[in-house]
Design a protein around this motif. Structure first.
Motif, PDB file in Angstrom:
ATOM      1  N   LEU A   1      -4.346  -6.704  -8.878  1.00 42.89           N
ATOM      2  CA  LEU A   1      -2.924  -6.773  -8.538  1.00 42.89           C
ATOM      3  C   LEU A   1      -2.591  -8.221  -8.189  1.00 42.89           C
ATOM      4  CD1 LEU A   1      -2.779  -3.683  -6.108  1.00 42.89           C
ATOM      5  CD2 LEU A   1      -2.449  -3.696  -8.590  1.00 42.89           C
ATOM      6  N   THR A   2      -1.656  -8.839  -8.905  1.00 46.10           N
ATOM      7  CA  THR A   2      -1.356 -10.237  -8.645  1.00 46.10           C
ATOM      8  C   THR A   2       0.076 -10.597  -9.029  1.00 46.10           C
ATOM      9  OG1 THR A   2      -2.009 -12.515  -9.125  1.00 46.10           O
ATOM     10  CG2 THR A   2      -2.228 -10.930 -10.920  1.00 46.10           C
ATOM     11  N   ALA A   3       0.636 -11.521  -8.252  1.00 50.91           N
ATOM     12  CA  ALA A   3       1.957 -12.071  -8.565  1.00 50.91           C
ATOM     13  C   ALA A   3       1.843 -13.433  -9.228  1.00 50.91           C
ATOM     14  CB  ALA A   3       2.786 -12.179  -7.278  1.00 50.91           C
ATOM     15  N   GLN A   4       0.604 -13.935  -9.359  1.00 50.26           N
ATOM     16  CA  GLN A   4       0.370 -15.255  -9.953  1.00 50.26           C
ATOM     17  C   GLN A   4      -0.063 -15.110 -11.408  1.00 50.26           C
ATOM     18  OE1 GLN A   4       0.955 -18.124  -8.385  1.00 50.26           O
ATOM     19  NE2 GLN A   4       1.577 -17.033  -6.523  1.00 50.26           N
TER      20      GLN A   4
ATOM     21  N   LYS B   1       2.818  -8.205 -10.036  1.00 48.71           N
ATOM     22  CA  LYS B   1       3.770  -7.980  -8.946  1.00 48.71           C
ATOM     23  C   LYS B   1       5.018  -8.817  -9.224  1.00 48.71           C
ATOM     24  CE  LYS B   1       0.346  -7.292  -5.232  1.00 48.71           C
ATOM     25  NZ  LYS B   1      -0.116  -7.798  -3.927  1.00 48.71           N
ATOM     26  N   PRO B   2       6.217  -8.321  -8.907  1.00 50.68           N
ATOM     27  CA  PRO B   2       6.516  -6.967  -8.392  1.00 50.68           C
ATOM     28  C   PRO B   2       6.224  -5.901  -9.439  1.00 50.68           C
ATOM     29  CG  PRO B   2       8.534  -8.104  -8.963  1.00 50.68           C
ATOM     30  CD  PRO B   2       7.446  -9.118  -9.106  1.00 50.68           C
TER      31      PRO B   2
ATOM     32  N   GLU C   1       4.688   0.234 -16.352  1.00 52.88           N
ATOM     33  CA  GLU C   1       3.447  -0.518 -16.542  1.00 52.88           C
ATOM     34  C   GLU C   1       2.346   0.018 -15.630  1.00 52.88           C
ATOM     35  OE1 GLU C   1       1.749  -5.105 -16.258  1.00 52.88           O
ATOM     36  OE2 GLU C   1       3.572  -4.538 -15.171  1.00 52.88           O
ATOM     37  N   VAL C   2       2.694   0.280 -14.377  1.00 52.39           N
ATOM     38  CA  VAL C   2       1.707   0.786 -13.413  1.00 52.39           C
ATOM     39  C   VAL C   2       1.111   2.102 -13.906  1.00 52.39           C
ATOM     40  CG1 VAL C   2       1.415   1.743 -11.099  1.00 52.39           C
ATOM     41  CG2 VAL C   2       2.691  -0.378 -11.412  1.00 52.39           C
TER      42      VAL C   2
ATOM     43  N   ILE D   1       0.838  -1.203   0.000  1.00 53.64           N
ATOM     44  CA  ILE D   1       0.000   0.000   0.000  1.00 53.64           C
ATOM     45  C   ILE D   1       0.871   1.250   0.000  1.00 53.64           C
ATOM     46  CG2 ILE D   1      -1.552   1.379   1.419  1.00 53.64           C
ATOM     47  CD1 ILE D   1      -3.040  -1.141   2.134  1.00 53.64           C
ATOM     48  N   ASP D   2       1.896   1.276   0.846  1.00 56.17           N
ATOM     49  CA  ASP D   2       2.787   2.445   0.901  1.00 56.17           C
ATOM     50  C   ASP D   2       3.461   2.689  -0.445  1.00 56.17           C
ATOM     51  OD1 ASP D   2       2.135   2.802   3.531  1.00 56.17           O
ATOM     52  OD2 ASP D   2       3.950   1.845   4.323  1.00 56.17           O
ATOM     53  N   LEU D   3       3.895   1.591  -1.094  1.00 56.16           N
ATOM     54  CA  LEU D   3       4.564   1.723  -2.381  1.00 56.16           C
ATOM     55  C   LEU D   3       3.611   2.271  -3.441  1.00 56.16           C
ATOM     56  CD1 LEU D   3       6.934   1.284  -4.284  1.00 56.16           C
ATOM     57  CD2 LEU D   3       6.211  -1.112  -4.534  1.00 56.16           C
ATOM     58  N   MET D   4       2.403   1.725  -3.500  1.00 50.83           N
ATOM     59  CA  MET D   4       1.445   2.186  -4.507  1.00 50.83           C
ATOM     60  C   MET D   4       1.025   3.629  -4.246  1.00 50.83           C
ATOM     61  SD  MET D   4      -0.033   1.479  -7.305  1.00 50.83           S
ATOM     62  CE  MET D   4       0.151  -0.308  -7.465  1.00 50.83           C
ATOM     63  N   GLU D   5       0.826   3.999  -2.985  1.00 46.59           N
ATOM     64  CA  GLU D   5       0.472   5.382  -2.663  1.00 46.59           C
ATOM     65  C   GLU D   5       1.577   6.344  -3.096  1.00 46.59           C
ATOM     66  OE1 GLU D   5      -0.375   5.338   1.500  1.00 46.59           O
ATOM     67  OE2 GLU D   5      -2.532   5.009   1.191  1.00 46.59           O
ATOM     68  N   GLU D   6       2.832   5.942  -2.890  1.00 48.20           N
ATOM     69  CA  GLU D   6       3.962   6.792  -3.296  1.00 48.20           C
ATOM     70  C   GLU D   6       4.013   6.939  -4.813  1.00 48.20           C
ATOM     71  OE1 GLU D   6       8.859   6.958  -2.882  1.00 48.20           O
ATOM     72  OE2 GLU D   6       7.716   5.412  -1.840  1.00 48.20           O
ATOM     73  N   ILE D   7       3.788   5.832  -5.531  1.00 49.79           N
ATOM     74  CA  ILE D   7       3.773   5.876  -6.997  1.00 49.79           C
ATOM     75  C   ILE D   7       2.697   6.834  -7.495  1.00 49.79           C
ATOM     76  CG2 ILE D   7       3.237   4.531  -9.063  1.00 49.79           C
ATOM     77  CD1 ILE D   7       4.562   2.118  -7.688  1.00 49.79           C
ATOM     78  N   LEU D   8       1.516   6.750  -6.903  1.00 48.98           N
ATOM     79  CA  LEU D   8       0.400   7.590  -7.338  1.00 48.98           C
ATOM     80  C   LEU D   8       0.617   9.054  -6.972  1.00 48.98           C
ATOM     81  CD1 LEU D   8      -2.536   5.183  -6.412  1.00 48.98           C
ATOM     82  CD2 LEU D   8      -1.726   5.736  -8.711  1.00 48.98           C
ATOM     83  N   ARG D   9       1.142   9.302  -5.766  1.00 49.25           N
ATOM     84  CA  ARG D   9       1.403  10.680  -5.347  1.00 49.25           C
ATOM     85  C   ARG D   9       2.422  11.354  -6.266  1.00 49.25           C
ATOM     86  NH1 ARG D   9       1.285   8.742   0.019  1.00 49.25           N
ATOM     87  NH2 ARG D   9       3.561   8.609  -0.030  1.00 49.25           N
TER      88      ARG D   9
END
Length: 331
Positions: free
Chosen positions: A90-93, A111-112, A117-118, A22-30
């Motif tokens: 969101l999936t690593a599989q 993921k990762p 791409e994101v 969550i922290d990583l995605m929030e940082e990417i979006l911010r």
């Protein structure tokens, strides 16, 4: 097409059981400039949150304890009701990617995370989601136009008939009655002929405002076309419950209309039919009210008239202006 600012102001919800993700995605979006981002680690809260906030994008982890992402999407489908499901899985599989699309997700992020791409997948999906909402709003606006009179904004005949049917159903369930009042303006043609259609249109808009102001919120006021209007009273108990409102409408429409430097006067004639005493169908009630309107006109105008299978009653509230439409400068 949605602007970049519209996309950056879109409402986004991140759903993941990992605080690091969550922290990583929030940082990417911010860093990209997204302004309305929230998150939750509780998948059972996603549907209630979406009902409240109507997110433009839900970044949904598929593997979570309790409810997994597939179960969450099932609940979201019930909320959207055939609309655009704004889920980016969101999936690593690798095997989950196609399964996510089959379950209703519009796209997926592996993921990762790959930063490029994101950004691209989020931007593209938000663009489509916002465009879908614009089209839905346009469709709704077009639907409203099809059901309402363009000049006055009142329901037109198509919507009116549906409202009458609803009023009859409610009356039948509660063992009550409903009344249909058919109005025609006396002397309107004289105004149109003397001052033109622009003045006539202003009169029609002012008439509609007076009808709305003199009716209950639960009643329907509609314009049938020309200078003909209809008011539908639901949940009345007897004919007398309709006579008072009819007399009030005769009175308020007899008051002068002030347009620019003119004082214009006209009156109205009203025909009333009562459900189920006079008829039990929409068309029959309108026809009976139309005949009662004819009787009111024939009896001298500026009055209301009711016609039933075993009764006829005519009431006049105010004296009719001698010229049908009294035209005088406004001092």
């Amino acid at each position: 097409m949605p602007s970049r600012q519209d996309i950056l102001n879109a409402k986004i919800l991140i759903v993941d059981d990992s605080p690091d993700n969550i922290d990583l995605m929030e940082e990417i979006l911010r860093e990209e400039g997204y302004a309305c981002v929230s998150s939750t680690m509780e998948p059972e809260q996603v549907c209630p949150l979406h009902r409240e906030h109507n997110y433009d994008l839900i970044l949904l982890d598929l593997q979570m304890p309790g409810l997994n992402g597939f179960q969450v999407m099932k609940g979201l489908k019930e909320i959207e009701q055939g609309g655009y499901l704004p889920v980016l899985a969101l999936t690593a599989q690798p095997s989950f990617k196609i399964a996510a699309l089959e379950a209703g997700a519009r796209d997926f992020i592996s993921k990762p995370f790959d930063l490029l791409e994101v950004h691209k997948r989020i931007h593209n999906m938000l663009e489509v989601r916002l465009l879908y909402k614009e089209l839905a709003q346009y469709s709704k606006a077009q639907q409203e136009l099809a059901l309402h009179d363009a000049l006055t904004g009142l329901p037109n005949r198509r919507l009116l008939e549906d409202r009458i049917e609803t009023a009859l159903q409610h009356a039948a369930r509660s063992h009550a009655k409903a009344a249909v009042m058919y109005l025609d303006l006396d002397g309107f043609k004289a105004i149109n002929d003397t001052y033109g259609h622009a003045y006539g249109d202003e009169i029609l808009k002012m008439v509609s405002q007076r009808l709305l102001a003199s009716s209950r919120r639960e009643d329907t006021v509609a314009r049938l076309g020309g200078d003909e209007f209809m008011v539908v009273l639901g949940e009345v108990h007897s004919l007398s419950d309709a006579l008072g409102p009819a007399a009030k409408l005769v009175e308020v429409l007899n008051e002068p209309f002030f347009i620019n430097d003119l004082t214009l006067r006209l009156s109205t004639s009203i025909g009333i039919s009562l459900y189920p005493d006079d008829a039990e169908s929409v068309d029959a009630l309108i026809s009976i009210a139309d005949y009662a309107l004819y009787e009111a006109k024939r009896s001298g105008k500026n009055r209301f008239c009711t016609t039933g299978t075993a009764r006829q009653k005519t009431t006049s509230k105010l004296p009719l202006p001698s010229s049908q439409a009294e035209l005088a400068p406004h001092r």
